[in-house]
Design a protein around this motif. Sequence first.
Motif, PDB file in Angstrom:
ATOM      1  N   GLU A  96       0.531  -1.117  -0.163  1.00 36.86           N
ATOM      2  CA  GLU A  96      -0.100   0.341   0.440  1.00 36.86           C
ATOM      3  C   GLU A  96       0.772   1.293   0.047  1.00 36.86           C
ATOM      4  O   GLU A  96       0.490   2.140  -1.195  1.00 36.86           O
ATOM      5  N   THR A  97       1.800   1.165   1.363  1.00 32.58           N
ATOM      6  CA  THR A  97       3.118   2.823   1.164  1.00 32.58           C
ATOM      7  C   THR A  97       2.883   3.058  -0.907  1.00 32.58           C
ATOM      8  O   THR A  97       3.741   3.517  -0.802  1.00 32.58           O
ATOM      9  N   ASN A 100       1.062   3.871  -2.943  1.00 34.14           N
ATOM     10  CA  ASN A 100       0.915   5.508  -2.786  1.00 34.14           C
ATOM     11  C   ASN A 100       1.584   6.561  -3.053  1.00 34.14           C
ATOM     12  O   ASN A 100       1.830   7.541  -2.910  1.00 34.14           O
TER      13      ASN A 100
END
Length: 139
Positions: A96-97, A100
Motif C-alpha cells: 500500500e505504501t 501511494n
Amino acid sequence: MAAKPVLEIAPEKVAHVIIKAREFGAKVGAWDASPEDGDADEDPSAILEDFSNDPTAAEIAGFVDALNDDEQAHLVALAWVGRGTYEAEEFDEAVETARNEQNNATASYLLGLPLLADYLEEGLEKLGYSANDIESDVL
C-alpha cells in the motif's frame, strides 16, 4: 505458519530482476574514458566497467517500466521487506505504501538500491518463496 501473501508479480519476474541486478551490481567504476576505450576484445575485464549507458541498467529499467503498477508496487514492497523496512507480516502495508508513493521513476529508484538483488531475494525468502528454486527455473 501464516499463509504466503499473494504476490501480484510472478516470482519468475522477480528472479529475472534479481539475476540482472546481480550482473549490474558486479560492475566497477570505469577506468577508461569511454566504452570504446574499454574494448572487451583487447581487455576482457572491460565488460565489468560501469558506464552511464550501461546496457544491463537499461535492460532492468525497461523490464521494470514494462511491469504494470501492481507488479511494480509488489516489487518495491519485496525489496523493502528484504531490506528490513517492513516485516513479512506487514507486506500488505508495504504494498500500500509503495502504491501511494509510486511515480514514473520506479526503475530508477530500484536501480539506486545498492543491494537490490539481495533485498529482493531476502524478501522472497521472508515471504516463504524459495528464491534459489525460482532463480534456477529462470536460468
